[in-house]
Enzyme design. Structure first.
Site, PDB file in Angstrom:
ATOM      1  N   CYS A   1       3.624  -2.294  -4.620  1.00  0.00           N
ATOM      2  CA  CYS A   1       4.575  -2.267  -3.699  1.00  0.00           C
ATOM      3  C   CYS A   1       4.329  -3.419  -2.769  1.00  0.00           C
ATOM      4  O   CYS A   1       3.394  -4.430  -3.356  1.00  0.00           O
ATOM      5  CB  CYS A   1       4.492  -0.755  -2.891  1.00  0.00           C
ATOM      6  SG  CYS A   1       3.142  -0.257  -2.159  1.00  0.00           S
ATOM      7  N   ARG A   2       4.570  -3.600  -1.552  1.00  0.00           N
ATOM      8  CA  ARG A   2       4.175  -4.670  -0.730  1.00  0.00           C
ATOM      9  C   ARG A   2       2.604  -4.599  -0.351  1.00  0.00           C
ATOM     10  O   ARG A   2       2.208  -5.817  -0.450  1.00  0.00           O
ATOM     11  CB  ARG A   2       4.994  -4.692   0.523  1.00  0.00           C
ATOM     12  CG  ARG A   2       4.892  -5.874   1.084  1.00  0.00           C
ATOM     13  CD  ARG A   2       5.927  -5.988   2.106  1.00  0.00           C
ATOM     14  NE  ARG A   2       5.111  -6.627   3.508  1.00  0.00           N
ATOM     15  CZ  ARG A   2       4.927  -5.887   4.721  1.00  0.00           C
ATOM     16  NH1 ARG A   2       5.506  -4.982   4.965  1.00  0.00           N
ATOM     17  NH2 ARG A   2       4.240  -6.599   5.543  1.00  0.00           N
TER      18      ARG A   2
END
Length: 194
Positions: A132-133
């Site tokens: 994810c980020r």
């Protein structure tokens, strides 16, 4: 009149118990200290930095990429199937947001199916990069759900398995959804055992 209170079932796990697993001896959360942590055979969890680096992904032996934050906003990672076209990677994107109120559980089965297919790829030689980020909340949540759904782990064991290999901190809403999954799977297991 005496109130009839039911004792919680032994399979009940609370968000606080999971948070206790995720924090250090001082009760503090820690940010990930390394890139691309192998958290289970064939599964790496990381942030977006390696997701943009096709050469590094190939060096790591990655065959599949699961982006748990697909999208264009500041909290998402703007990679998609087109970005990886021609690289040989098999890509799947999930547009999850990292908010307590976001229902990531609607993606548990979809993510578990993709991760399972990745691990079976090429006679069990597949390797999936789940990101994810930050590699801290969304991606580990989906890996934990996979371990519960496909590896028959309870939520406590699944969280501990990933945490032993990487500093993670799924938000409380995600942890609650994992607890609910645990409750459902335990109830299903109980009905199969009868």
């Amino acid at each position: 009149m005496e109130e009839n209170r039911e004792e919680p079932e032994s399979f009940e796990v609370s968000v606080q118990q999971l948070n206790d697993l995720l924090t250090d001896h001082r009760g503090l959360f820690t940010r990930p200290s390394t890139d691309c942590d192998p958290v289970h055979p064939g599964i790496c969890v990381d942030n977006e930095s390696v997701a943009w680096n096709v050469t590094r992904l190939k060096r790591l032996g990655v065959t599949h990429i699961l982006n748990a934050a697909e999208g264009n906003s500041f909290m998402h990672v703007n990679t998609n199937a087109e970005f990886y076209a021609g690289t040989g990677f098999i890509y799947h994107g999930i547009p999850a947001s990292d908010f307590d109120h976001f229902d990531i559980s609607v993606y548990f089965e979809e993510a578990a199916e993709f991760i399972g297919q990745a691990l079976e790829y090429n006679h069990g030689k597949g390797k999936v990069y789940v990101h994810c980020r930050e590699g801290y909340s969304r991606s580990p949540t989906l890996v934990i759900a996979f371990l519960m759904l496909r590896q028959n782990m309870d939520v406590h064991t699944a969280v501990a398995t990933v945490r032993r290999k990487r500093e993670i901190g799924p938000n409380d809403g995600f942890l609650l959804q994992l607890c609910r999954l645990n409750r459902r799977l335990t109830a299903q297991q109980g009905s199969w055992d009868q």
